[in-house]
Design a protein around this motif. Sequence first.
Motif, short mmCIF file in Angstrom:
data_model
loop_
_atom_site.label_atom_id
_atom_site.label_comp_id
_atom_site.label_asym_id
_atom_site.label_seq_id
_atom_site.Cartn_x
_atom_site.Cartn_y
_atom_site.Cartn_z
N HIS A 1 -24.33 22.88 -76.47
CA HIS A 1 -25.34 23.48 -75.60
C HIS A 1 -26.59 22.60 -75.49
O HIS A 1 -26.71 21.57 -76.15
CB HIS A 1 -25.73 24.86 -76.13
N THR B 1 -26.39 32.66 -78.48
CA THR B 1 -27.05 32.12 -77.28
C THR B 1 -26.25 31.02 -76.58
O THR B 1 -26.29 30.93 -75.34
CB THR B 1 -28.45 31.61 -77.63
N PRO B 2 -25.53 30.15 -77.31
CA PRO B 2 -24.79 29.08 -76.60
C PRO B 2 -23.76 29.57 -75.60
O PRO B 2 -23.35 28.81 -74.73
CB PRO B 2 -24.10 28.33 -77.76
N THR B 3 -23.35 30.84 -75.67
CA THR B 3 -22.38 31.35 -74.71
C THR B 3 -23.01 31.72 -73.38
O THR B 3 -22.31 31.97 -72.40
CB THR B 3 -21.66 32.60 -75.26
N GLN B 4 -24.33 31.76 -73.33
CA GLN B 4 -25.02 32.32 -72.16
C GLN B 4 -25.37 31.30 -71.09
O GLN B 4 -25.71 31.67 -69.97
CB GLN B 4 -26.29 33.03 -72.64
N VAL B 5 -25.31 30.02 -71.41
CA VAL B 5 -25.67 28.98 -70.46
C VAL B 5 -24.57 27.93 -70.41
O VAL B 5 -24.08 27.50 -71.45
CB VAL B 5 -27.01 28.30 -70.86
N GLN C 1 -23.93 26.06 -82.74
CA GLN C 1 -25.33 26.18 -82.34
C GLN C 1 -26.20 25.25 -83.18
O GLN C 1 -26.17 25.28 -84.40
CB GLN C 1 -25.81 27.62 -82.50
N GLU D 1 -31.00 26.57 -76.02
CA GLU D 1 -30.13 27.52 -76.71
C GLU D 1 -30.11 27.30 -78.23
O GLU D 1 -29.28 27.86 -78.94
CB GLU D 1 -28.70 27.44 -76.17
N ARG D 2 -31.02 26.48 -78.73
CA ARG D 2 -31.07 26.24 -80.17
C ARG D 2 -31.49 27.50 -80.93
O ARG D 2 -32.18 28.36 -80.40
CB ARG D 2 -32.05 25.10 -80.49
#
Length: 259
Positions: free
Chosen positions: A60, A71-75, A96, A64-65
């Motif tokens: 990512h 969070t890495p799945t969202q972008v 992540q 998204e850190r």
Amino acid sequence: MRSLMYLATGFLFAGTLAAKHETGFLNRAVTVGGETYHYQVYVPPQWDNKHSWPVILFLHGAGERGDDGLTPTQVGLGGGIRTHLERWPAIVVMPQCRKDTWWSADPKMEAQAMAALERSIKEFHGDPNRVYLTGLSMGGYGSWAFASKRPGKFAAMVVVCGGVRVPPSVRGLRPDISESADPYGDVAKKIGKTPVWIFHGDADRAVSVVESQKMNEALKAAGGDVRYTEYAGVDHNSWDKAYDDPELPKWLFAQSLKK
């Protein structure tokens, strides 16, 4: 007799439930160097343990850190998967990166990402001949770095709005990082014949498109296998267009280390 029939039916139903496997975005964790890192693994709906599956390692961007593992799945690739499940019949590993650090500048972040990848290959019956690497922005920098250290590991890679020269802000985190006179040529030579597809927007104000242009030229000069897509008028968010391109997964899954 009827009770025996009910009992048999119950066993059959229980067996069916036991045979089902979790799919979708799954929570996982890996411990490296005494520290636990949470990550996500996407498992396609049709997954079973009778076949070997392609595996994608997704890195990512800086936004998204963190350490929630979600969070890495969202972008980026996560959005592409949710929009077109049918295009991505693969295991997708999404580690992540911690805050205030960088994929390509922190050996611990690299170690946990690779540990998550290897664990997922084992857990979900991944095909070692079809392991792919992709990343966007900071993850694009990480993709070039990870692949250059592991020639022959990845069957193909996709780099979206990434770069090779470490930004000044990151140099403050790792002042010991040295850079050669020709970092693009050095990375291209190390990657060798690994098929690469590069995406970038020509109006990118966060990571200059020159980074991708130079890598494209360096790979060509080194005799590499490279495709290049530059989006006119697109700023930093070139990942939505890239991961929504129907030709991308077709091209990616056609690549294999086993010729």
